[in-house]
Write an enzyme that holds these catalytic residues in place. Structure first.
Site, PDB file in Angstrom:
ATOM      1  N   HIS A  89      38.336  11.625  69.242  1.00  0.00           N
ATOM      2  CA  HIS A  89      38.983  11.342  68.053  1.00  0.00           C
ATOM      3  C   HIS A  89      40.401  11.836  68.003  1.00  0.00           C
ATOM      4  CE1 HIS A  89      34.792  10.456  66.831  1.00  0.00           C
ATOM      5  NE2 HIS A  89      35.219   9.843  65.698  1.00  0.00           N
ATOM      6  N   HIS A  97      33.714  19.379  65.871  1.00  0.00           N
ATOM      7  CA  HIS A  97      33.946  19.842  67.276  1.00  0.00           C
ATOM      8  C   HIS A  97      34.622  21.229  67.087  1.00  0.00           C
ATOM      9  CE1 HIS A  97      34.162  16.276  69.854  1.00  0.00           C
ATOM     10  NE2 HIS A  97      34.451  15.524  68.942  1.00  0.00           N
ATOM     11  N   ASP A 131      38.050  22.013  71.415  1.00  0.00           N
ATOM     12  CA  ASP A 131      38.078  20.627  71.807  1.00  0.00           C
ATOM     13  C   ASP A 131      39.407  19.925  71.379  1.00  0.00           C
ATOM     14  OD1 ASP A 131      35.425  21.549  72.694  1.00  0.00           O
ATOM     15  OD2 ASP A 131      34.472  20.582  70.767  1.00  0.00           O
TER      16      ASP A 131
END
Length: 351
Positions: free
Chosen positions: A221, A264, A268
């Protein structure tokens, strides 16, 4: 006269050489063809001040060929790596340790910020809006073929990197709230169904297609939010500051909401942003700065993907301008606006 000649030879660069060199009260005349031509040129300029002939060297025309076949190859490269990512997510999901036996790793952001359930929905909505904005902008760009293949190549490379990082190191779930789909233990047909489900739902949680765990390092994302914003800003007029600000707020809000939703780990997101932004800047520095592009001694040309870069950019001999037009031929002519370049390219051009 020998003395005069000697003094003339000692002063060949005097600013008044066209009228003679002063040597102790005497004048040394200079009878040079270049000086006579200079006199005639000055006289000619006096009579015709409105017309100045400027010689332009031949062979310096701007070449920006579309080469759609290269764009299609870049698109297939990106599509292949996206499909490979869904396959890798299915594989990694089988290796994720149970959260009861392997609790989430400590994360400083989670220590200070409590989880907000709806935050991840904001991330995915912002991501879809940014992708839609960029696709619209790319369609109306005059050089949509060149811009498109750059976007597809970078996106495919970033997701290929993501396949490698998530496979070699499988992290436990970042929160006890996460519900992972049951493991299949070698059921190939069921795994294929999961891959198709991920592809059909674009890998989004809001579509109900993503119920697997393990694809944490690094955040996909964050890759899409960062990459679409960078392309939107690079290939739009610099005067559209409000447009850039709005897209930046959407991208930044989406990235922060990933962490607020505890979907996350912080590492990350940080790694995803760093890899995406560096790869974008490296590629565009090589593409826009001809000295870097053509020099075999440049360290930027030592990347493994440099042969692919040369294949895609070989015939692009100039920086792509921010020129927009209708994707079909019947509407009015294109509108051109200057493009905003990042600081590295601007500094090289200013020098």
């Amino acid at each position: 006269m020998a003395t005069v000649d000697h003094q003339c030879e000692r002063h060949p660069t005097d600013g008044h050489a066209h009228s003679g060199v002063s040597t102790g009260g005497r004048v040394c005349p200079v009878h040079s063809p270049k000086a006579e031509e200079s006199k005639r040129a000055h006289k000619g300029l006096g009579r015709h001040r409105d017309y100045i002939k400027i010689s332009v060297p031949e062979g310096k025309t701007i070449r920006l060929p579309m080469e759609w076949w290269k764009t299609f190859l870049a698109f297939f490269y990106a599509a292949f790596n996206l499909v490979l990512t869904t396959v890798m997510i299915t594989v990694v999901h089988e290796r994720v340790p149970a959260k009861e036996t392997s609790p989430p790793l400590p994360d400083k952001f989670f220590d200070y910020i409590d989880r907000v359930k709806w935050a991840f929905t904001v991330t995915e909505v912002n991501g879809m809006v940014l992708v839609g904005i960029w696709c619209t902008q790319m369609v109306f760009h005059r050089y949509r073929s060149i811009v498109g293949r750059r976007f597809f190549f970078l996106m495919g490379t970033l997701y290929m990197y993501r396949c490698v990082t998530m496979y070699i190191t499988t992290l436990p779930v970042p929160g006890m709230h996460m519900t992972c789909a049951p493991k299949l233990y070698g059921d190939s047909q069921a795994k294929l169904q999961r891959v198709l489900q991920l592809i059909s739902g674009a890998g989004l949680s809001i579509t109900g297609s993503h119920m697997m765990c393990g694809d944490f390092l690094y955040s996909g994302h964050t890759v899409m939010l960062t990459l679409t914003y960078l392309f939107i800003k690079e290939y739009s007029p610099r005067s559209f500051w409000w447009y850039h600000l709005l897209c930046w707020l959407m991208a930044a809000t989406g990235v922060v909401c990933i962490l607020v939703a505890h979907e996350h780990y912080s590492v990350d997101v940080v790694v995803a942003y760093f890899i995406t932004s560096r790869l974008f800047y490296w590629y565009h520095t090589m593409a826009n700065v001809q000295a870097v592009k053509c020099s075999p001694s440049s360290y930027l040309t030592h990347t493994w993907w440099n042969p692919i870069f040369n294949f895609l950019e070989r015939n692009v001999q100039n920086q792509v301008p921010c020129s927009f037009c209708w994707p079909v031929t019947w509407p009015p002519a294109c509108l051109k606006n200057p493009c905003k370049n990042y600081s590295m390219v601007q500094s090289v051009r200013e020098e």
